[in-house]
Design a protein around this motif. Structure first.
Motif, short mmCIF file in Angstrom:
data_model
loop_
_atom_site.label_atom_id
_atom_site.label_comp_id
_atom_site.label_asym_id
_atom_site.label_seq_id
_atom_site.Cartn_x
_atom_site.Cartn_y
_atom_site.Cartn_z
N HIS A 465 19.62 62.54 120.91
CA HIS A 465 20.11 62.00 119.65
C HIS A 465 20.56 63.13 118.75
CE1 HIS A 465 19.04 58.12 121.11
NE2 HIS A 465 17.87 58.61 121.48
N HIS A 466 19.68 63.62 117.88
CA HIS A 466 20.09 64.87 117.25
C HIS A 466 18.94 65.85 117.29
CE1 HIS A 466 18.08 64.45 113.31
NE2 HIS A 466 18.26 63.17 113.52
N ALA A 467 19.26 67.08 117.01
CA ALA A 467 18.35 68.18 117.30
C ALA A 467 17.19 68.24 116.31
CB ALA A 467 19.12 69.49 117.29
N PHE A 468 17.16 67.33 115.36
CA PHE A 468 16.10 67.37 114.35
C PHE A 468 15.19 66.16 114.43
CE2 PHE A 468 19.39 70.20 112.94
CZ PHE A 468 18.67 71.30 112.46
N THR A 469 15.07 65.60 115.63
CA THR A 469 14.16 64.47 115.82
C THR A 469 12.78 65.00 116.21
OG1 THR A 469 15.99 63.08 116.55
CG2 THR A 469 13.76 62.36 117.13
N ARG A 470 11.76 64.42 115.63
CA ARG A 470 10.40 64.91 115.85
C ARG A 470 9.84 64.42 117.17
NH1 ARG A 470 5.27 63.68 111.92
NH2 ARG A 470 3.67 64.52 113.30
N PRO A 471 9.42 65.34 118.05
CA PRO A 471 8.80 64.90 119.30
C PRO A 471 7.39 64.36 119.04
CG PRO A 471 8.83 67.30 119.16
CD PRO A 471 9.51 66.79 117.92
N HIS A 472 6.91 63.54 119.94
CA HIS A 472 5.51 63.11 119.85
C HIS A 472 4.62 64.35 119.92
CE1 HIS A 472 6.06 58.67 121.29
NE2 HIS A 472 6.78 58.97 120.22
N ASP A 473 3.61 64.38 119.06
CA ASP A 473 2.75 65.57 118.99
C ASP A 473 2.17 65.93 120.35
OD1 ASP A 473 3.33 65.54 116.35
OD2 ASP A 473 1.42 64.64 115.72
N GLU A 474 1.76 64.90 121.11
CA GLU A 474 1.08 65.20 122.36
C GLU A 474 2.06 65.73 123.41
OE1 GLU A 474 1.43 62.27 120.97
OE2 GLU A 474 1.86 60.67 122.41
N ASP A 475 3.38 65.59 123.15
CA ASP A 475 4.35 66.09 124.12
C ASP A 475 4.87 67.48 123.78
OD1 ASP A 475 4.16 63.78 125.58
OD2 ASP A 475 5.89 62.81 124.62
N VAL A 476 4.51 67.96 122.61
CA VAL A 476 5.02 69.26 122.17
C VAL A 476 4.73 70.37 123.20
CG1 VAL A 476 4.72 71.11 120.45
CG2 VAL A 476 5.10 68.74 119.71
N PRO A 477 3.54 70.37 123.84
CA PRO A 477 3.27 71.42 124.83
C PRO A 477 4.27 71.45 125.98
CG PRO A 477 1.25 70.27 124.27
CD PRO A 477 2.36 69.52 123.61
N TYR A 478 4.97 70.33 126.23
CA TYR A 478 5.88 70.27 127.37
C TYR A 478 7.32 70.60 127.01
CZ TYR A 478 1.85 67.70 129.09
OH TYR A 478 0.60 67.34 129.43
N LEU A 479 7.56 70.96 125.75
CA LEU A 479 8.93 71.19 125.31
C LEU A 479 9.65 72.18 126.23
CD1 LEU A 479 8.74 71.31 121.40
CD2 LEU A 479 10.11 69.77 122.81
N LEU A 480 8.94 73.24 126.60
CA LEU A 480 9.59 74.26 127.41
C LEU A 480 9.30 74.10 128.89
CD1 LEU A 480 8.97 77.24 124.99
CD2 LEU A 480 11.13 76.08 125.46
N THR A 481 8.15 73.48 129.22
CA THR A 481 7.77 73.41 130.63
C THR A 481 8.33 72.18 131.33
OG1 THR A 481 5.72 72.31 129.98
CG2 THR A 481 5.64 74.69 130.26
N ASP A 482 8.43 71.07 130.62
CA ASP A 482 8.89 69.83 131.25
C ASP A 482 9.62 68.99 130.21
OD1 ASP A 482 9.32 67.73 132.91
OD2 ASP A 482 7.22 67.14 133.13
N PRO A 483 10.80 69.45 129.78
CA PRO A 483 11.49 68.80 128.66
C PRO A 483 11.75 67.31 128.89
CG PRO A 483 12.57 70.85 129.27
CD PRO A 483 11.56 70.57 130.34
N GLY A 484 11.95 66.93 130.16
CA GLY A 484 12.31 65.55 130.45
C GLY A 484 11.24 64.55 130.07
N ARG A 485 9.98 64.99 129.97
CA ARG A 485 8.92 64.01 129.70
C ARG A 485 8.61 63.88 128.21
NH1 ARG A 485 3.07 65.75 131.80
NH2 ARG A 485 2.38 64.19 130.29
N VAL A 486 9.28 64.68 127.38
CA VAL A 486 8.97 64.66 125.94
C VAL A 486 9.58 63.43 125.28
CG1 VAL A 486 9.23 65.87 123.75
CG2 VAL A 486 8.87 67.17 125.87
N LYS A 487 8.73 62.62 124.70
CA LYS A 487 9.19 61.45 123.95
C LYS A 487 9.26 61.80 122.47
CE LYS A 487 8.92 58.32 127.36
NZ LYS A 487 9.11 59.22 128.53
#
Length: 606
Positions: A465-487
């Motif tokens: 969507h756009h680059a300023f959307t907040r990821p779910h807190d619990e998915d933040v650890p996966y931002l770099l390791t598994d981006p596809g699973r970040v909601k």
RNA sequence: GGGGAGUUAGUUCAGCUGGUUAGAACGCCGGCCUGUCACGCCGGAGGUCACGGGUUCAAGUCCCGUACUCCUCGCCA
């Protein structure tokens, strides 16, 4: 004796309000000649303004001068009438709101004659749309269009009063801004004062409204034009209107609550319909799986079934090579059941394949389920093992007489094709009308979509969507390791298969922001270059905030039951972005181009 | 950008396997008509068959191209 209409003799009533209660009154009406019926003696005129129609009768023994002039009247002349309201007695017209009375004219003036109109000014006409658009000011005289725009005006008023009551401030943002990459293509405006540089017309006030939050305005809204240079559609115009809002110190639920209160009030006051709250919520993944897109029409079933795992489980023996191959190449297999209760003829079923191809499919496999669960009318019937067939029947809950449709391959294509088939079949079976709501309003929130999607061309993750959307807190650890699973906290509000609004909780933490950019391979320098001012702003105590934009045109289309966005926009563009009335976009002369430092390339092709 | 449908009177349409002067309804113009409301009756005018090229003795009709309109996929964070 001429009556000084307008200057001294003012309009006393409109053409939609006189009833038996007004008999005996002397009235003055202004309007257009909708129809005339000249009997030589009595002349009848239906006079129209935006409120309605009133019959005016001219009789020679009442006023010979007015009667003589009335005989010359033609359709769409603009006239003024003075006369007395009289009962129609036995000649009441029950089809007209003002049918109990007529105005017996004592004076008539012609403000302006009209040439014959290029098409009739009637409620239902079949004139081609481009001819209507060329003379839009005449098309807009027609009642359905007047009603739509009047409704739209009321929607604006309700929106303003609701949001102001909720504590929102109506603040304005620039249309001419800086181009920011990503998202829709922008319209560009060359700068005369700054040679070689361009403004971009705002595709939305997104960045500005976030800055309002940083500035502490707390609750902002705007009914605002947005501009996107993309291909047009039935429900898409290059300039369109959003109800745009943004709130500080809110969770997703808080945004939902405000929007639900606004929509409830619009439906109540415009249609007299109570829509239940809270609206349903459905995770994005579930919507894709069951309906094939993120804007499901919940007025009917025909849900999709994902068979990928079933195929895999039966891969070894007796599977269908075609399906297995698709799965092994990373594809998916989906099915949809058309119940026996709604039989399609063989020819209609064949037609579905065309629909599928029209959506980009290579074909459409299908199977008619027999009494014993066996398949007929199917290319799969021969090669499939009874075990797999049974498993599929069970997964689809298919019963004898049902028709199963299959689609397999690349996930995005499978979803698109099946989603289009689902809607097509629903209309074909009469589960929903071709146009309009059928009086049913299925509102829902589609939530928790992935933050990124994989861009195959660029071989990397891009913001879904756009680059300023907040990821779910619990998915933040996966931002770099598994981006596809970040909601993320992104949401769409959907009505009967139309996305009527979308928004998100924004990312206000610069550290997480940096990780999001990193996941997309956007370096610090690039980020600064593109979004510098917003990144700066977020460093000065930005509050947590979020918002949404509702598509005003689509809302108006749905609320009025219009077939097209073009019917709720006073002066729309045609499919190719042309305004056939004004001729826009038009050419400009060389001098003008020189002033803005532009030299056009020769047009492409031969 | 890809696929599909379409373009004949002011409007909506008909016009067959190519064949004489391209029709209808509504609208428009003229005349008649005092209770119509889709008023009625009589008469009349109105066409570059989207544009360009080709095939043919002959093209609204067949072929190619262009423009425009609509639908659809891509696209629309």
């Amino acid at each position: 004796m001429s009556v000084p209409f307008v200057t001294e003799v003012k309009r006393t009533h409109n053409c939609g309000e006189l009833t038996a209660r007004d008999v005996g009154k002397t009235v003055v009406l202004f309007g257009w000649v909708q129809n005339r019926r000249d009997h030589g003696g009595a002349v009848f005129i239906d006079l129209r303004d935006r409120q309605g129609l009133t019959q005016v009768v001219f009789e020679p023994d009442i006023d010979p001068e007015a009667h003589a002039l009335a005989g010359t009247l033609r359709l769409e002349w603009c006239v003024g009438v003075q006369g007395k309201v009289v009962s129609r007695g036995a000649n009441v017209n029950p089809k007209m709101k003002t049918g109990e009375i007529e105005v017996r004219a004592t004076a008539l003036t012609v403000f302006n004659r009209s040439e014959p109109t290029p098409f009739p000014i009637e409620d239902r006409i079949e004139t081609a749309e481009d001819k209507r658009l060329t003379h839009r000011y005449l098309d807009l005289r027609r009642r359905p269009l007047q009603q739509s725009l009047i409704t739209r005006s009321r929607m604006n008023a309700i929106t303003r009063s609701t949001l102001v009551e909720e504590g929102f401030l109506e603040l304005e943002t620039p249309y001419m801004g800086k181009y920011t990459p990503g998202g829709a293509r922008n319209f560009l405006v060359p700068s005369r004062l700054n040679p070689g540089k361009f403004y971009a017309l705002a595709e939305s006030p997104q960045l500005y409204k976030q800055l309002f939050m940083v500035a502490g305005f707390d609750r902002y809204f705007q009914i605002v034009k947005c501009f996107r240079d993309e291909d047009l559609r039935l429900d898409r115009q290059p300039e369109f209107t959003q109800i745009d809002l943004e709130m500080s110190f809110v969770s997703q639920d808080d945004v939902f609550a405000v929007v639900e209160r606004l929509l409830v009030r619009l439906w109540r006051e415009i249609l007299g319909v109570e829509v239940p709250t809270p609206f349903r919520r459905m995770p994005f993944d579930e919507s894709m799986a069951r309906y094939g897109n993120d804007k499901p029409d919940l007025r009917f079933g025909l849900e999709h079934v994902i068979l990928t795992d079933v195929i895999t489980a039966h891969g070894g023996e007796g599977g269908v090579p075609m399906l297995l191959e698709a799965v092994q190449q990373g594809g998916i297999v989906k099915a949809m059941v058309i119940p026996a209760a709604h039989p399609l003829s063989r020819a209609e079923a064949d037609k579905l394949e065309e629909v599928a191809r029209g959506s980009g499919a290579r074909g459409l496999a299908r199977a008619k389920v027999g009494e014993g669960g066996e398949w007929t009318q199917s290319p799969l019937a021969k090669s499939i093992s009874p075990a797999l067939r049974t498993a599929i029947n069970e997964a689809c809950k298919a019963k004898p007489g049902d028709l199963i449709l299959f689609q397999f391959g690349k996930p995005s294509l499978v979803h698109t094709v099946m989603a289009n088939l689902r809607v097509h079949v629903a209309k074909k079976l009469g589960l929903i009308p071709e146009v309009g709501s059928g009086g049913r309003w299925e509102l829902l929130w589609v939530v928790d979509p992935p933050l990124f999607e994989y861009d195959e061309e660029r071989r990397g993750w891009v913001a879904a969507h756009h680059a300023f959307t907040r990821p779910h807190d619990e998915d933040v650890p996966y931002l770099l390791t598994d981006p596809g699973r970040v909601k993320c906290y992104r949401y769409d509000v959907v009505l009967n298969g139309f996305e009527i609004g979308g928004g998100s909780i924004r990312l206000h933490d610069p550290r997480v922001q940096a990780e999001v950019f990193a996941a997309m391979g956007i370096g610090e320098e690039e980020a600064r270059n593109k979004f510098g001012f917003l990144l700066d702003a977020l460093r000065y105590g930005a509050p947590p905030h979020g918002g949404i934009a509702l598509g005003m045109d689509r809302l108006a289309m749905l609320l009025t039951g219009a077939e097209s966005l073009r019917d709720v926009i006073p002066f729309p563009k045609s499919k190719s972005g042309i305004d056939s009335m004004t001729g826009a976009p038009g050419e400009v002369d060389e001098q003008q181009l020189r002033e803005v430092h532009i030299r056009p390339l020769p047009p492409p092709k031969s």
